[in-house]
Design a protein around this motif. Structure first.
Motif, PDB file in Angstrom:
ATOM      1  N   LYS A 144     -17.020  -6.743  86.386  1.00  0.00           N
ATOM      2  CA  LYS A 144     -17.412  -5.338  86.225  1.00  0.00           C
ATOM      3  C   LYS A 144     -17.832  -5.029  84.794  1.00  0.00           C
ATOM      4  O   LYS A 144     -18.112  -3.875  84.458  1.00  0.00           O
ATOM      5  CB  LYS A 144     -16.234  -4.427  86.593  1.00  0.00           C
ATOM      6  CG  LYS A 144     -15.922  -4.391  88.067  1.00  0.00           C
ATOM      7  CD  LYS A 144     -14.800  -3.385  88.288  1.00  0.00           C
ATOM      8  CE  LYS A 144     -14.338  -3.386  89.727  1.00  0.00           C
ATOM      9  NZ  LYS A 144     -13.004  -2.793  89.875  1.00  0.00           N
ATOM     10  N   ASN A 145     -17.772  -6.034  83.909  1.00  0.00           N
ATOM     11  CA  ASN A 145     -18.178  -5.871  82.516  1.00  0.00           C
ATOM     12  C   ASN A 145     -17.274  -4.897  81.750  1.00  0.00           C
ATOM     13  O   ASN A 145     -17.746  -4.100  80.941  1.00  0.00           O
ATOM     14  CB  ASN A 145     -19.638  -5.407  82.455  1.00  0.00           C
ATOM     15  CG  ASN A 145     -20.354  -5.954  81.240  1.00  0.00           C
ATOM     16  OD1 ASN A 145     -19.824  -6.819  80.531  1.00  0.00           O
ATOM     17  ND2 ASN A 145     -21.539  -5.449  80.962  1.00  0.00           N
ATOM     18  N   LEU A 146     -15.958  -4.980  82.016  1.00  0.00           N
ATOM     19  CA  LEU A 146     -15.005  -4.108  81.320  1.00  0.00           C
ATOM     20  C   LEU A 146     -14.238  -4.897  80.267  1.00  0.00           C
ATOM     21  O   LEU A 146     -13.882  -6.062  80.499  1.00  0.00           O
ATOM     22  CB  LEU A 146     -13.996  -3.518  82.317  1.00  0.00           C
ATOM     23  CG  LEU A 146     -14.556  -2.737  83.501  1.00  0.00           C
ATOM     24  CD1 LEU A 146     -13.417  -2.247  84.401  1.00  0.00           C
ATOM     25  CD2 LEU A 146     -15.400  -1.558  83.025  1.00  0.00           C
ATOM     26  N   GLN A 177     -23.178 -10.413  76.996  1.00  0.00           N
ATOM     27  CA  GLN A 177     -22.470  -9.358  77.731  1.00  0.00           C
ATOM     28  C   GLN A 177     -22.663  -8.007  77.063  1.00  0.00           C
ATOM     29  O   GLN A 177     -22.579  -7.900  75.841  1.00  0.00           O
ATOM     30  CB  GLN A 177     -20.982  -9.677  77.780  1.00  0.00           C
ATOM     31  CG  GLN A 177     -20.548 -10.155  79.129  1.00  0.00           C
ATOM     32  CD  GLN A 177     -19.079 -10.506  79.132  1.00  0.00           C
ATOM     33  OE1 GLN A 177     -18.478 -10.717  78.085  1.00  0.00           O
ATOM     34  NE2 GLN A 177     -18.513 -10.561  80.306  1.00  0.00           N
ATOM     35  N   GLY A 178     -22.891  -6.997  77.884  1.00  0.00           N
ATOM     36  CA  GLY A 178     -23.081  -5.656  77.336  1.00  0.00           C
ATOM     37  C   GLY A 178     -24.553  -5.302  77.285  1.00  0.00           C
ATOM     38  O   GLY A 178     -24.914  -4.134  77.237  1.00  0.00           O
ATOM     39  N   LYS A 228     -12.695  -0.038  79.085  1.00  0.00           N
ATOM     40  CA  LYS A 228     -14.022   0.568  78.868  1.00  0.00           C
ATOM     41  C   LYS A 228     -15.127  -0.422  79.244  1.00  0.00           C
ATOM     42  O   LYS A 228     -14.974  -1.640  79.094  1.00  0.00           O
ATOM     43  CB  LYS A 228     -14.193   0.992  77.415  1.00  0.00           C
ATOM     44  CG  LYS A 228     -13.216   2.081  76.974  1.00  0.00           C
ATOM     45  CD  LYS A 228     -13.842   2.977  75.936  1.00  0.00           C
ATOM     46  CE  LYS A 228     -12.881   4.047  75.424  1.00  0.00           C
ATOM     47  NZ  LYS A 228     -12.093   4.737  76.440  1.00  0.00           N
ATOM     48  N   ASN A 229     -16.242   0.123  79.687  1.00  0.00           N
ATOM     49  CA  ASN A 229     -17.391  -0.698  80.070  1.00  0.00           C
ATOM     50  C   ASN A 229     -18.113  -1.204  78.807  1.00  0.00           C
ATOM     51  O   ASN A 229     -18.365  -0.425  77.881  1.00  0.00           O
ATOM     52  CB  ASN A 229     -18.332   0.149  80.942  1.00  0.00           C
ATOM     53  CG  ASN A 229     -19.500  -0.659  81.435  1.00  0.00           C
ATOM     54  OD1 ASN A 229     -20.478  -0.866  80.725  1.00  0.00           O
ATOM     55  ND2 ASN A 229     -19.390  -1.126  82.664  1.00  0.00           N
ATOM     56  N   LYS A 230     -18.447  -2.494  78.792  1.00  0.00           N
ATOM     57  CA  LYS A 230     -19.063  -3.071  77.580  1.00  0.00           C
ATOM     58  C   LYS A 230     -20.470  -2.507  77.345  1.00  0.00           C
ATOM     59  O   LYS A 230     -20.835  -2.204  76.211  1.00  0.00           O
ATOM     60  CB  LYS A 230     -19.081  -4.604  77.688  1.00  0.00           C
ATOM     61  CG  LYS A 230     -17.674  -5.185  77.621  1.00  0.00           C
ATOM     62  CD  LYS A 230     -17.570  -6.698  77.621  1.00  0.00           C
ATOM     63  CE  LYS A 230     -16.084  -7.087  77.764  1.00  0.00           C
ATOM     64  NZ  LYS A 230     -15.781  -8.498  77.778  1.00  0.00           N
ATOM     65  N   LYS A 231     -21.234  -2.344  78.410  1.00  0.00           N
ATOM     66  CA  LYS A 231     -22.601  -1.817  78.258  1.00  0.00           C
ATOM     67  C   LYS A 231     -22.564  -0.373  77.741  1.00  0.00           C
ATOM     68  O   LYS A 231     -23.294  -0.015  76.804  1.00  0.00           O
ATOM     69  CB  LYS A 231     -23.316  -1.887  79.608  1.00  0.00           C
ATOM     70  CG  LYS A 231     -24.791  -1.571  79.567  1.00  0.00           C
ATOM     71  CD  LYS A 231     -25.448  -2.044  80.861  1.00  0.00           C
ATOM     72  CE  LYS A 231     -26.956  -1.917  80.808  1.00  0.00           C
ATOM     73  NZ  LYS A 231     -27.408  -0.525  80.881  1.00  0.00           N
ATOM     74  N   GLU A 232     -21.686   0.436  78.317  1.00  0.00           N
ATOM     75  CA  GLU A 232     -21.584   1.837  77.876  1.00  0.00           C
ATOM     76  C   GLU A 232     -21.096   1.919  76.427  1.00  0.00           C
ATOM     77  O   GLU A 232     -21.541   2.770  75.661  1.00  0.00           O
ATOM     78  CB  GLU A 232     -20.635   2.616  78.792  1.00  0.00           C
ATOM     79  CG  GLU A 232     -21.246   2.906  80.154  1.00  0.00           C
ATOM     80  CD  GLU A 232     -20.233   3.377  81.185  1.00  0.00           C
ATOM     81  OE1 GLU A 232     -20.578   3.317  82.378  1.00  0.00           O
ATOM     82  OE2 GLU A 232     -19.107   3.782  80.815  1.00  0.00           O
ATOM     83  N   THR A 233     -20.177   1.022  76.072  1.00  0.00           N
ATOM     84  CA  THR A 233     -19.653   1.019  74.694  1.00  0.00           C
ATOM     85  C   THR A 233     -20.774   0.650  73.715  1.00  0.00           C
ATOM     86  O   THR A 233     -20.906   1.267  72.648  1.00  0.00           O
ATOM     87  CB  THR A 233     -18.474   0.019  74.574  1.00  0.00           C
ATOM     88  OG1 THR A 233     -17.514   0.357  75.571  1.00  0.00           O
ATOM     89  CG2 THR A 233     -17.828   0.065  73.207  1.00  0.00           C
ATOM     90  N   TRP A 276     -12.502  -7.865  86.225  1.00  0.00           N
ATOM     91  CA  TRP A 276     -13.031  -7.016  85.146  1.00  0.00           C
ATOM     92  C   TRP A 276     -14.151  -7.698  84.368  1.00  0.00           C
ATOM     93  O   TRP A 276     -15.007  -7.022  83.823  1.00  0.00           O
ATOM     94  CB  TRP A 276     -11.898  -6.563  84.218  1.00  0.00           C
ATOM     95  CG  TRP A 276     -11.146  -5.374  84.763  1.00  0.00           C
ATOM     96  CD1 TRP A 276     -11.045  -5.000  86.071  1.00  0.00           C
ATOM     97  CD2 TRP A 276     -10.419  -4.407  84.006  1.00  0.00           C
ATOM     98  NE1 TRP A 276     -10.275  -3.865  86.170  1.00  0.00           N
ATOM     99  CE2 TRP A 276      -9.873  -3.479  84.919  1.00  0.00           C
ATOM    100  CE3 TRP A 276     -10.159  -4.248  82.648  1.00  0.00           C
ATOM    101  CZ2 TRP A 276      -9.093  -2.392  84.518  1.00  0.00           C
ATOM    102  CZ3 TRP A 276      -9.367  -3.174  82.240  1.00  0.00           C
ATOM    103  CH2 TRP A 276      -8.849  -2.250  83.170  1.00  0.00           C
TER     104      TRP A 276
END
Ligand code: DG2
Length: 246
Positions: free
Chosen positions: A18-20, A244-245, A97-102, A15
């Motif tokens: 996958k950046n979660l 990250q993100g 949840k995905n860090k980039k999307e968050t 994860w």
């Protein structure tokens, strides 16, 4: 005389790759993480830092990292103690949840408040939801959280530090703690007396042992911040965690 403590964040997990947001979700190491863990063991061997006892969280990314690192250091046989008190901070409703999307959805300020503020926890996880731990037998009877900020991680890690880790240090054992980005940040904050603002800027790389020599009287670090066993690699990896993100 000093006591020797080694803090080791697990190798990269699937994860992390996958950046979660992971928190208490029990994900395995990635292939890269497996190699990082073995390398962590070799770094300890090369530095002549050989653990006599290991403390881990109850999550497989830390447990597997400890096993692989200790095997590489030929110390696979040492006693082990595990506790949920060394688990990663519970990431509440952000788990999975995905860090980039968050970051895109909530903006930089809210994102960083949730990731790095000292005392603003993410929203609570819903009981019975896919990534909650309320039915997990390993936590039965324990006061498990539904979300945590770093402050709560320190509150639950400290009793374990005092009751289980300090006695091993005082017995003269070289102690390895295999844990997580934020549970290690909480211990570092405590050891180095770091204030609530400054700790926001401190990130822990995966798989690189962080060595602390502690004063035998005060149990405080002889060298503030400790010493990474591969300082160059640590520098690059710390920057990657911070970004990250993005
Ligand atoms: C990461 C830390 O924990 O994430 O829960 O997503 O160390 O177990 O991989 P770890 C997670 P950040 O707080 O650095 O975003």
């Amino acid at each position: 005389m000093t006591y020797t403590l080694v803090l080791l964040r697990h190798g990269e997990s699937e994860w992390n790759a996958k950046n979660l947001f992971t928190g208490w979700v029990d994900v395995p190491l990635s292939e890269k993480g497996i190699e990082e863990a073995k390398r962590g063991g070799r770094l300890m061997t090369d530095a002549g830092v050989l653990p006599d006892v290991v403390h881990t969280s109850l999550l497989r990314r830390a447990i597997t990292t400890a096993n692989l690192a200790l095997d590489a250091a030929d110390r696979h046989w040492i006693p082990v103690k595990r506790s949920w008190r060394l688990n990663e901070r519970h990431y509440g409703a952000l788990q999975g949840k995905n860090k980039k999307e968050t970051l895109e959805q909530y903006g930089e300020e809210q994102f960083m408040l949730w990731r790095r503020s000292y005392d603003v926890p993410p929203p609570e996880i819903e009981l019975g939801s896919e990534y909650s731990q309320d039915a997990d037998p390993r936590y039965a009877g324990e006061p498990i959280p539904r979300t945590e900020a770093l402050a709560q991680v320190l509150d639950r890690a400290l009793p374990y530090w005092d009751a289980e880790i300090v006695p091993d240090l005082k017995a003269g054992k070289t102690v390895l703690v295999a844990a997580h980005g934020n549970s290690i940040r909480s211990i570092v904050k405590y050891l180095d007396d770091i204030d609530e603002q400054t700790i926001a800027g401190i990130n822990i790389p995966t798989g690189i042992p962080l060595l602390y020599e502690l004063d035998e009287e005060t149990l405080k670090p002889v060298t503030a911040g400790g010493t990474y066993l591969d300082p160059e690699a640590a520098k690059a990896a710390i920057a990657a965690v911070a970004n990250q993100g993005r």
